[in-house]
Design a protein around this motif. Structure first.
Motif, PDB file in Angstrom:
ATOM      1  N   TYR A 147     -15.796   3.875  40.113  1.00 46.49           N
ATOM      2  CA  TYR A 147     -16.507   2.424  40.579  1.00 46.49           C
ATOM      3  C   TYR A 147     -17.340   2.825  41.843  1.00 46.49           C
ATOM      4  O   TYR A 147     -18.834   2.494  41.485  1.00 46.49           O
ATOM      5  N   ASP A 148     -16.974   3.323  42.645  1.00 42.37           N
ATOM      6  CA  ASP A 148     -17.836   3.607  43.874  1.00 42.37           C
ATOM      7  C   ASP A 148     -19.101   4.476  43.687  1.00 42.37           C
ATOM      8  O   ASP A 148     -20.012   4.325  44.049  1.00 42.37           O
ATOM      9  N   ARG A 149     -18.741   5.634  42.880  1.00 45.66           N
ATOM     10  CA  ARG A 149     -19.870   6.621  42.713  1.00 45.66           C
ATOM     11  C   ARG A 149     -20.766   6.008  41.629  1.00 45.66           C
ATOM     12  O   ARG A 149     -21.926   6.442  41.743  1.00 45.66           O
ATOM     13  N   TYR A 150     -20.478   5.315  40.653  1.00 50.13           N
ATOM     14  CA  TYR A 150     -21.372   4.811  39.466  1.00 50.13           C
ATOM     15  C   TYR A 150     -21.631   3.132  39.637  1.00 50.13           C
ATOM     16  O   TYR A 150     -22.388   2.888  38.848  1.00 50.13           O
ATOM     17  N   ARG A 151     -21.342   2.419  40.544  1.00 50.41           N
ATOM     18  CA  ARG A 151     -21.679   1.056  40.517  1.00 50.41           C
ATOM     19  C   ARG A 151     -22.996   0.645  40.327  1.00 50.41           C
ATOM     20  O   ARG A 151     -23.306  -0.569  39.890  1.00 50.41           O
ATOM     21  N   ALA A 152     -23.983   1.455  40.678  1.00 47.74           N
ATOM     22  CA  ALA A 152     -25.287   1.164  40.841  1.00 47.74           C
ATOM     23  C   ALA A 152     -26.069   1.738  39.330  1.00 47.74           C
ATOM     24  O   ALA A 152     -27.285   1.196  39.151  1.00 47.74           O
ATOM     25  N   ASP A 153     -25.462   2.319  38.482  1.00 45.46           N
ATOM     26  CA  ASP A 153     -25.561   2.654  37.395  1.00 45.46           C
ATOM     27  C   ASP A 153     -25.020   1.823  36.338  1.00 45.46           C
ATOM     28  O   ASP A 153     -23.930   2.140  35.771  1.00 45.46           O
ATOM     29  N   GLY A 154     -25.973   0.975  35.590  1.00 40.21           N
ATOM     30  CA  GLY A 154     -25.242   0.153  34.457  1.00 40.21           C
ATOM     31  C   GLY A 154     -24.787   0.775  33.226  1.00 40.21           C
ATOM     32  O   GLY A 154     -23.552   0.255  32.743  1.00 40.21           O
ATOM     33  N   LEU A 155     -25.218   1.681  33.001  1.00 39.23           N
ATOM     34  CA  LEU A 155     -24.486   2.217  31.631  1.00 39.23           C
ATOM     35  C   LEU A 155     -23.444   3.144  31.987  1.00 39.23           C
ATOM     36  O   LEU A 155     -22.675   3.007  31.254  1.00 39.23           O
ATOM     37  N   VAL A 156     -23.221   3.690  33.308  1.00 38.17           N
ATOM     38  CA  VAL A 156     -22.131   4.368  33.449  1.00 38.17           C
ATOM     39  C   VAL A 156     -21.033   3.503  33.925  1.00 38.17           C
ATOM     40  O   VAL A 156     -19.566   3.367  33.423  1.00 38.17           O
ATOM     41  N   LEU A 157     -21.221   2.309  34.602  1.00 33.42           N
ATOM     42  CA  LEU A 157     -20.366   1.167  34.868  1.00 33.42           C
ATOM     43  C   LEU A 157     -19.849   0.491  33.558  1.00 33.42           C
ATOM     44  O   LEU A 157     -18.675   0.113  33.545  1.00 33.42           O
ATOM     45  N   ASP A 158     -20.559   0.575  32.337  1.00 27.95           N
ATOM     46  CA  ASP A 158     -20.147   0.087  31.196  1.00 27.95           C
ATOM     47  C   ASP A 158     -18.978   0.881  30.642  1.00 27.95           C
ATOM     48  O   ASP A 158     -18.000   0.518  30.274  1.00 27.95           O
TER      49      ASP A 158
END
Length: 863
Positions: free
Chosen positions: A730-741
């Motif tokens: 989560y910390d690494r990808y929270r700004a990337d909507g596709l990965v947060l999915d």
């Protein structure tokens, strides 16, 4: 509990195929002038209309959520009647020019149909009936028009202005605004219209067609995402070359553009010359996209490009013919993807998807033929039956005719119907004429719903050296079709000698009646039957084969799909017996998996697929009454035994397929797949170091495939590494909507008993939103297919899903309706679960202001 009759007193009307009538008015030319803005857009539409036939009917135009400002006919104010979503204009002559000026509000359009805003970008989605939310028009697929589009907008906010066809002009205005004009010379229906305005940058390239024409290519994305479009561009160019080589289809415009947006109801849209994509099917790099994502990007890019001919140049007469373009194009994109990598693994993936989505659809209350007879809301028929089963029907034609006659049939179809709105019958007739084959019985695949069941019985006369194969079929009743006619079913079969392992027979059998007997000579030893090789027909086969026979085929069959299928059937039989309360012997499965793992001639990608157990949902599909907990216990027990008994082999496979760096190639993909499958079995064995191994893979991964694979294993455990990995992801990808999915989805798919509570908490998470279809599908859609969690006996999952459906319905009915079928399978479960699911459906149907999208799905599920 509310009764369904109360809620459905005044249901929306049905549209019926038998009621089709040609359009009373045609619109050969359209000029659209857009004054664009997010809060307010004005659309001036100039329609050249022509009476179609000898009649005196007025012109009727569809329009939804439009503010009409003015209307003229041939330059003069005219009488009209505007009621509900229809504008009626009396016209005295046979031709006229009708001009309307309307106002719309893209930023307020949460349905994501018509012209709407996505993260500051203005874009359109018009299939199936979204154009009527842009301006007034006969919004039906058999009205084909040539479009000229002019856009004017604030240049700083919308520096890029794109539409269908080729650009013909652009310029700046004195007030900081600018304009652009596009012209599409090919007639198209309104559902293929597209427009995009926004602050975008492009990955630009070009393609030289076989006739020597240069096509300018552009993939438009937000600044910073261009590097993530390299794979999509390579896939586009490969698709263009493949379509020329395999189908003889060349691209026909000077420009081909793709735009990626974050908010999209579908995967992508094939608008002529301007494809609009859900960004998840364009953006990919090793750090953010899995191998499956890479494959999906290539497949969807190919699919939408192939639509240029199978959907655009030849389009649908009406929406009942939807599979004409979608089934055919899915088959084409499956062929393309098979040619790019492992054909065997691609076939396994396609069949797994069919069985996971379409077979349950075929056996439930929402079953329908690939050419439906009626609907309330057409968007509800963008289904696995239309797409996946539709592709299988085309594949059967390919199998029956053979590649050369099939290609002749497609050539004839394109030549005969270029520039027309065609029907499924037109396609079959072209195949029939080019192939010199009578396909009268085959047409039943278009009109009958349901998955045929084929019983196969093999006897052997050793003295005569002859085998007798008896085939019998039965097509189960479906809603509205209680009695079925037999279907023509092409079955690839082979016989293998039990002692020698030699292939004794190999042929294509066409089962056309209720029962058929095939005599095979030259069979001196006991034969083992391999049937429906390559999954030559979308049917369920019930063959009399022992566990030893299936194990033999899993080790000896020379058809990769049949080999995989034998292993899956062996596993399935074992799991069904255990779920039913028996104590089956796991040894045959363990030995078969061991043979597969130690066969060095097999592709690691194939091995990874073959050794995976059938999903819990698929096991449930084979049972009269689904018992989620019993199935889960049975599957976990077999996984544990496989992990424990073969732990050394799993560890060897895990070590042997470690990668030093990311590479996107079939061998590298296979290695990554087998590595994570092996790690999953090590974890299933209960090995004490499994969580540490998974966390180490997670931490050291140089690609999303390995990272998400490890996270998927950890998320099912109680080890402390689980929370650490979820937090780090989560910390690494929270700004990337596709990965947060992915972060939401992996938790929604967890097999832990607390998953329903975790999903409910995630629905309150700051990063969860109902407005974005991708995020909704990631959490709620994933949870609804998690058989154990969703079907918790207390009904918690059912109420959660119903609440989500009702909330989303207020924003986006189309997306909400796609969530309903999970509740519609209530008849397959025990009485208590069934009552709870049925109750939630009744609550949905009884809700005031319910959309017709959700009403249709929910009411049919209760019928």
């Amino acid at each position: 509990m509310l009764d369904i009759q109360i809620a459905a007193a005044a249901p929306p009307p049905f549209v019926r195929r038998e009621e089709y009538r040609p359009p009373e008015w045609l619109v050969p030319e359209i000029a659209l002038d857009f004054d664009l803005g997010a809060e307010r857009t004005q659309v001036r539409a100039t329609l050249t209309v022509a009476r179609n036939g000898d009649h005196a009917a007025p012109l009727k135009l569809d329009g939804e959520a439009l503010k009409l400002i003015s209307l003229t006919v041939d330059g003069a104010e005219a009488d009209y009647n505007h009621e509900a979503d229809e504008l009626t204009v009396p016209i005295a002559g046979d031709r006229a020019v009708v001009e309307t000026l309307v106002e719309i509000a893209p930023a307020a359009n949460t349905q994501l149909m018509g012209l709407y805003e996505s993260g500051g970008i203005l874009c359109t989605q018009c299939e199936a009936e979204g154009f009527r939310r842009i301006t007034f028009l006969p919004d039906r697929p058999d009205v084909l028009s040539r479009y000229r589009v002019k856009m004017t907008a604030d240049k700083a906010r919308y520096p890029v202005l794109l539409a269908n066809g080729d650009p013909v002009g652009a310029g700046d205005l004195a007030d900081g605004r600018h304009w652009a004009e596009w012209h599409d010379p090919f007639p198209k229906p309104s559902y293929l219209f597209a427009l995009v305005a926004g602050d975008l940058v492009a990955n630009r390239d070009s393609f030289a067609t076989r006739s020597g024409k240069t096509v300018d290519l552009g993939i438009w994305v937000r600044d910073g995402d261009v590097e993530r479009t390299r794979h999509a561009m390579a896939a586009l160019k490969a698709s263009m070359a493949w379509d020329e080589k395999v189908y003889g289809r060349e691209y026909d415009l000077a420009v081909f553009n793709i735009v990626a947006v974050a908010d999209f109801n579908f995967g992508a849209m094939e608008n002529k010359g301007l494809n609009i994509f859900n960004s998840r099917y364009i953006l990919a790099d090793p750090d953010t996209a899995t191998d499956a994502d890479y494959d999906a990007v290539a497949g969807v890019v190919a699919h939408e490009y192939f639509h240029n001919w199978s959907g655009n140049r030849v389009t649908c007469r009406d929406w009942f013919q939807l599979s004409l373009k979608e089934g055919f194009t899915v088959f084409r994109d499956q062929q393309f993807s098979a040619d790019q990598g492992s054909a065997a693994v691609k076939r396994i993936e396609d069949v797994r998807a069919l069985r996971a989505a379409q077979f349950p659809e075929d056996s439930g209350p929402l079953a329908h033929p690939i050419r439906p007879e009626s609907y309330i809301e057409i968007s509800n028929f963008y289904t696995a039956t239309i797409y996946n089963k539709g592709a299988e029907v085309i594949r059967m034609l390919h199998t029956i005719l053979g590649p050369e006659k099939f290609r002749a049939g497609t050539d004839l179809y394109f030549d005969r119907h270029d520039g027309e709105a065609a029907t499924c019958e037109d396609f079959v007739k072209a195949m029939e004429d080019a192939g010199g084959t009578d396909l009268a019985l085959f047409r039943r695949w278009y009109s009958q719903a349901g998955t045929p069941r084929v019983r196969a019985s093999l006897t052997h006369d050793a003295g005569a050296g002859r085998a007798h194969l008896t085939l019998a079929q039965q097509v189960p009743p479906t809603p509205g079709q209680p009695v079925k006619q037999p279907m023509p079913i092409p079955l690839k079969i082979a016989l293998f000698g039990e002692r020698s392992g030699d292939k004794l027979a190999d042929r294509l059998v066409l089962l056309e009646g209720d029962e058929q007997e095939i005599v095979l000579d030259g069979v001196g030893e006991r034969p083992v039957l391999s049937i429906n090789r390559d999954f030559s027909a979308p049917v369920v086969v019930e063959a009399e084969r022992s566990a030893a026979d299936l194990a033999f085929l899993s080790a000896n069959d020379d058809n990769p799909f049949a080999r995989y299928e034998a292993m899956q059937q062996l596993m399935l039989d074992t799991l069904i017996a255990a779920a039913a309360g028996q104590t089956p012997d796991h040894r045959p499965v363990i030995e078969a998996v061991e043979q597969t793992l130690t066969n060095t001639d097999l592709d690691p990608a194939f091995v990874a697929e073959a050794v995976l157990l059938p999903s819990e949902a698929f096991v449930g599909d084979q049972m009269l009454v689904v018992d989620p907990e019993a199935i889960h216990r049975a599957r976990e027990a077999l996984r544990a035994d496989l992990g424990t008994e073969l732990e050394g082999l799993w560890r060897s496979a895990y070590s042997a397929h470690a990668a030093n760096r990311f590479e996107y190639s079939p061998p590298a993909k296979g290695a990554r797949r087998l590595r994570t499958v092996s790690l999953g079995y090590i974890a299933a064995s209960g090995a004490s170091d499994a969580p540490q191994m998974a966390k180490r893979q997670f931490d050291n991964a140089d690609n999303m495939t390995d990272r998400q694979g490890a996270l998927g294993i950890l998320v099912n455990s109680d080890a402390p590494e689980r929370a650490a990995a979820l937090s780090a992801f989560y910390d690494r990808y929270r700004a990337d909507g596709l990965v947060l999915d992915k972060w939401f989805a992996v938790q929604a798919l967890s097999t832990r008993p607390d998953t329903p509570d975790a999903v409910a908490a995630l629905a309150e998470h700051v990063d969860f939103t109902l407005a974005n279809p991708n995020r909704l599908r990631a959490l709620v859609g994933s949870f609804s297919v998690n058989q154990r969690a969703f079907h918790r006996a207390n009904g918690q999952g059912y109420r959660f899903l119903a609440d989500m459906i009702l909330s989303v319905d207020k924003l986006n009915p189309q997306t909400a309706a796609k969530l309903v079928p999970a509740l519609g399978r209530w008849r397959r479960f025990d009485e208590d679960r069934a009552e709870k699911m049925k109750g939630e459906l009744q609550r949905i149907v009884a809700t005031l202001g319910l959309s017709k999208d959700v009403f249709e799905q929910a009411s049919k599920s209760l019928a």
